[in-house]
Motif scaffolding. Structure first.
Motif, mmCIF file in Angstrom:
data_model
loop_
_atom_site.group_PDB
_atom_site.id
_atom_site.type_symbol
_atom_site.label_atom_id
_atom_site.label_comp_id
_atom_site.label_asym_id
_atom_site.label_seq_id
_atom_site.Cartn_x
_atom_site.Cartn_y
_atom_site.Cartn_z
ATOM 1 N N ASP A 39 0.852 -1.182 0.000
ATOM 2 C CA ASP A 39 0.000 0.000 0.000
ATOM 3 C C ASP A 39 0.892 1.237 0.000
ATOM 4 N N PRO A 40 0.405 2.358 -0.509
ATOM 5 C CA PRO A 40 1.252 3.553 -0.659
ATOM 6 C C PRO A 40 1.945 3.946 0.640
ATOM 7 N N GLY A 41 3.248 4.113 0.581
ATOM 8 C CA GLY A 41 4.031 4.553 1.735
ATOM 9 C C GLY A 41 4.207 3.519 2.824
ATOM 10 N N LYS A 42 3.832 2.290 2.545
ATOM 11 C CA LYS A 42 3.888 1.240 3.571
ATOM 12 C C LYS A 42 4.919 0.168 3.199
ATOM 13 N N GLY A 43 5.114 -0.770 4.144
ATOM 14 C CA GLY A 43 5.962 -1.923 3.868
ATOM 15 C C GLY A 43 5.228 -2.951 3.027
ATOM 16 N N LEU A 44 5.838 -4.119 2.879
ATOM 17 C CA LEU A 44 5.298 -5.174 2.026
ATOM 18 C C LEU A 44 4.555 -6.216 2.851
ATOM 19 N N ALA A 86 -3.779 -1.505 -4.694
ATOM 20 C CA ALA A 86 -2.425 -1.508 -4.123
ATOM 21 C C ALA A 86 -1.456 -1.785 -5.261
ATOM 22 N N THR A 87 -0.171 -1.814 -4.932
ATOM 23 C CA THR A 87 0.839 -2.286 -5.880
ATOM 24 C C THR A 87 1.177 -3.729 -5.549
ATOM 25 N N TYR A 88 1.203 -4.558 -6.568
ATOM 26 C CA TYR A 88 1.495 -5.982 -6.398
ATOM 27 C C TYR A 88 2.877 -6.270 -6.971
ATOM 28 N N LEU A 89 3.712 -6.893 -6.148
ATOM 29 C CA LEU A 89 5.099 -7.171 -6.507
ATOM 30 C C LEU A 89 5.360 -8.665 -6.493
ATOM 31 N N CYS A 90 6.094 -9.135 -7.495
ATOM 32 C CA CYS A 90 6.534 -10.525 -7.443
ATOM 33 C C CYS A 90 8.037 -10.540 -7.214
ATOM 34 N N ALA A 91 8.519 -11.608 -6.555
ATOM 35 C CA ALA A 91 9.932 -11.690 -6.214
ATOM 36 C C ALA A 91 10.381 -13.141 -6.188
ATOM 37 N N TYR B 35 16.747 -3.665 2.333
ATOM 38 C CA TYR B 35 16.439 -3.316 0.948
ATOM 39 C C TYR B 35 16.231 -1.801 0.883
ATOM 40 N N ARG B 36 16.373 -1.251 -0.319
ATOM 41 C CA ARG B 36 16.087 0.164 -0.548
ATOM 42 C C ARG B 36 15.081 0.259 -1.677
ATOM 43 N N GLN B 37 14.114 1.156 -1.505
ATOM 44 C CA GLN B 37 13.079 1.322 -2.515
ATOM 45 C C GLN B 37 12.902 2.798 -2.841
ATOM 46 N N THR B 38 13.025 3.146 -4.123
ATOM 47 C CA THR B 38 12.752 4.502 -4.585
ATOM 48 C C THR B 38 11.393 4.532 -5.261
ATOM 49 N N LEU B 39 10.868 5.725 -5.426
ATOM 50 C CA LEU B 39 9.497 5.902 -5.893
ATOM 51 C C LEU B 39 9.263 5.217 -7.237
ATOM 52 N N GLY B 40 8.242 4.401 -7.300
ATOM 53 C CA GLY B 40 7.873 3.752 -8.545
ATOM 54 C C GLY B 40 8.675 2.520 -8.886
ATOM 55 N N GLN B 41 9.589 2.139 -8.002
ATOM 56 C CA GLN B 41 10.429 0.975 -8.243
ATOM 57 C C GLN B 41 10.178 -0.103 -7.200
ATOM 58 N N GLY B 42 10.539 -1.331 -7.528
ATOM 59 C CA GLY B 42 10.504 -2.371 -6.524
ATOM 60 C C GLY B 42 11.702 -2.253 -5.595
ATOM 61 N N PRO B 43 11.639 -2.877 -4.436
ATOM 62 C CA PRO B 43 12.783 -2.846 -3.520
ATOM 63 C C PRO B 43 14.021 -3.479 -4.144
ATOM 64 N N GLU B 44 15.190 -2.927 -3.792
ATOM 65 C CA GLU B 44 16.471 -3.466 -4.250
ATOM 66 C C GLU B 44 17.257 -3.962 -3.046
ATOM 67 N N PHE B 45 17.832 -5.133 -3.189
ATOM 68 C CA PHE B 45 18.601 -5.756 -2.123
ATOM 69 C C PHE B 45 19.849 -4.934 -1.813
ATOM 70 N N ASP B 86 20.393 9.488 -1.922
ATOM 71 C CA ASP B 86 20.118 8.490 -0.890
ATOM 72 C C ASP B 86 18.662 8.535 -0.441
ATOM 73 N N SER B 87 17.927 9.547 -0.845
ATOM 74 C CA SER B 87 16.506 9.649 -0.471
ATOM 75 C C SER B 87 15.751 8.446 -1.002
ATOM 76 N N ALA B 88 15.109 7.726 -0.102
ATOM 77 C CA ALA B 88 14.439 6.474 -0.464
ATOM 78 C C ALA B 88 13.738 5.929 0.767
ATOM 79 N N MET B 89 13.009 4.820 0.571
ATOM 80 C CA MET B 89 12.469 4.058 1.689
ATOM 81 C C MET B 89 13.445 2.917 1.951
ATOM 82 N N TYR B 90 13.865 2.759 3.194
ATOM 83 C CA TYR B 90 14.770 1.677 3.571
ATOM 84 C C TYR B 90 13.953 0.627 4.328
ATOM 85 N N LEU B 91 13.923 -0.570 3.763
ATOM 86 C CA LEU B 91 13.097 -1.657 4.284
ATOM 87 C C LEU B 91 13.968 -2.742 4.896
ATOM 88 N N CYS B 92 13.516 -3.266 6.005
ATOM 89 C CA CYS B 92 14.180 -4.371 6.678
ATOM 90 C C CYS B 92 13.241 -5.573 6.652
#
Lengths: 111, 112
Positions: A39-44, A86-91, B35-45, B86-92
């Motif tokens: 969801d926007p601005g959220k985790g997965l 939402a945005t759906y991601l595959c991995a 992981y790091r995620q920028t706007l409109g992209q999937g997370p990157e390891f 470096d501006s991004a969302m940092y995911l754990c």
């Protein structure tokens, strides 16, 4: 190097429609593949995990299939609802089990 | 089990400053990923720990980035001399070996 592509990039549908999201990957040597929702601005949030030996997994209105040899997975959503927006991601995962993500499909379900 | 937590949730900093983020994994999980995620992209390891050992680092992780996981519990990710890029969302995320990764809510970094 694993590359993941998701099609379509964005999708807008009226409530109640059944829909299919596509994921393709270049390296078929995967352990498993996972579908997430964001969801926007959220985790997965994890939706479905398919092991490499499996063909499909189901959870409620969601069904994910995997064709490892052709490097494809699909996520089927039945009877879509506005809350599915939402945005759906595959991995897929391989090697050290890190996820390699696609850019996602942005879904909007209209009431 | 309260899930994966991250702190802070938002961080605004000026270019050139150092920042540190914290991740608390699910308690029984011995694997921890950033992981790091920028706007409109999937997370990157970015990097991955098994217990306290850092086993893999992405080429995205320049020498301004450092991650630690002392005693195999929580982890910190530090960025020195921040840049606007470096501006991004940092995911754990954390997991048991070969199992589903559970993600935290992320830390959104804005570098002015």
């Amino acid at each position: 190097k694993q590359e993941v592509t998701q099609i379509p990039a964005a999708l807008s549908v009226p409530e109640g429609e059944n829909l299919v999201l596509n994921c393709s990957f270049t390296d078929s040597a995967i352990y498993n593949l996972q579908w997430f929702r964001q969801d926007p601005g959220k985790g997965l949030t994890s939706l479905l995990l398919i092991q490499s030996s499996q063909r499909e997994q189901t959870s409620g209105r969601l069904n994910a299939s995997l064709d490892k040899s052709s490097g494809r997975s699909t996520l089927y959503i039945a009877a879509s609802q506005p809350g599915d927006s939402a945005t759906y991601l595959c991995a897929p995962t391989s090697g050290t089990y890190k996820y390699i993500f696609g850019t996602g499909t942005r879904l909007k379900v209209l009431a | 089990d309260t899930g994966v937590s991250q702190d802070p949730r938002h961080k605004i900093t000026k270019r050139g400053q150092n920042v540190t983020f914290r991740c608390d994994p699910i308690s029984e999980h011995n694997r921890l990923y950033w992981y790091r995620q920028t706007l409109g992209q999937g997370p990157e390891f970015l990097t991955y720990f098994q217990n306290e050992a850092q086993l893999e680092k992405s080429r995205l992780l320049s020498d301004r980035f450092s991650a630690e996981r002392p005693k195999g519990s929580f982890s910190t990710l530090e960025i020195q001399r921040t840049e606007q890029g470096d501006s991004a969302m940092y995911l754990c995320a954390s997991s048991q070996p070969w199992d589903t990764q559970y993600f935290g809510p992320g830390t959104r970094l804005t570098v002015l």
